[in-house]
Design a protein around this motif. Structure first.
Motif, mmCIF file in Angstrom:
data_model
loop_
_atom_site.group_PDB
_atom_site.id
_atom_site.type_symbol
_atom_site.label_atom_id
_atom_site.label_comp_id
_atom_site.label_asym_id
_atom_site.label_seq_id
_atom_site.Cartn_x
_atom_site.Cartn_y
_atom_site.Cartn_z
ATOM 1 N N UNK A 1 0.813 -1.220 0.000
ATOM 2 C CA UNK A 1 0.000 0.000 0.000
ATOM 3 C C UNK A 1 0.850 1.275 0.000
ATOM 4 N N UNK A 2 1.990 1.231 0.669
ATOM 5 C CA UNK A 2 2.872 2.404 0.698
ATOM 6 C C UNK A 2 3.429 2.684 -0.692
ATOM 7 N N UNK A 3 3.834 1.628 -1.412
ATOM 8 C CA UNK A 3 4.338 1.815 -2.775
ATOM 9 C C UNK A 3 3.245 2.349 -3.689
ATOM 10 N N UNK A 4 2.033 1.869 -3.512
ATOM 11 C CA UNK A 4 0.922 2.355 -4.321
ATOM 12 C C UNK A 4 0.649 3.830 -4.020
ATOM 13 N N UNK A 5 0.653 4.193 -2.738
ATOM 14 C CA UNK A 5 0.431 5.583 -2.327
ATOM 15 C C UNK A 5 1.517 6.497 -2.912
ATOM 16 N N UNK A 6 2.744 6.013 -2.911
ATOM 17 C CA UNK A 6 3.864 6.815 -3.408
ATOM 18 C C UNK A 6 4.032 6.692 -4.914
#
Length: 151
Positions: free
Chosen positions: A71-76
């Motif tokens: 989710x962090x990679x998707x957000x970034x």
């Protein structure tokens, strides 16, 4: 100017706020974002006492961390520059997590560390310590600490 920004990612509800601040700074300074999460292998061993082999624990940790980093990679994903994601392992909490973050910052030649804090006080702070506090005290790099909003 910041060229490499280390962003400490954990499984807390404050992670999106930390990432928002990292994206703002990375947009101002065309910088690489390095998302890193530290997995406490001892916690995994306690959760599943059958796991005693460090290699198996590391593999299990890498599986669990996917739920944190994805989710962090998707957000970034909106970041125009290079985006890297890494996992570090440790055997203790608190200071050991902070040391792993600081070592990763040295390894990637980071210019800035961005991380969240839960703002614990009193007995909870005394018992649990503060990874952010330790990083701020020991780091030779600038550290941006983003306060996690309360529920």
């Amino acid at each position: 100017m910041y060229r490499r920004i280390l962003v400490a990612i954990d499984n807390s509800h404050g992670t999106p706020h930390v990432l928002d601040e990292a994206l703002k700074l990375a947009g101002l300074h065309p910088a690489e974002l390095h998302l890193v999460t530290v997995v406490n292998l001892l916690e995994l061993a306690v959760e599943d006492p059958r796991q005693h082999d460090p290699a198996q624990l590391a593999a299990l940790a890498d599986q669990h961390v996917h739920a944190v980093l994805a989710p962090a990679k998707q957000h970034a994903g909106q970041h125009a520059g290079p985006l890297h994601a890494s996992v570090r392992h440790c055997w203790e909490g608190g200071k050991d997590i902070a040391r792993a973050l600081l070592k990763h910052a040295r390894d990637i030649h980071a210019d800035l560390i961005i991380m969240g804090t839960h703002g614990r006080r009193g007995l909870r702070h005394a018992l649990m310590g503060s990874v952010a506090e330790y990083v701020m005290r020991e780091s030779h790099l600038p550290v941006l600490v983003v306060r996690t909003p309360r529920d």
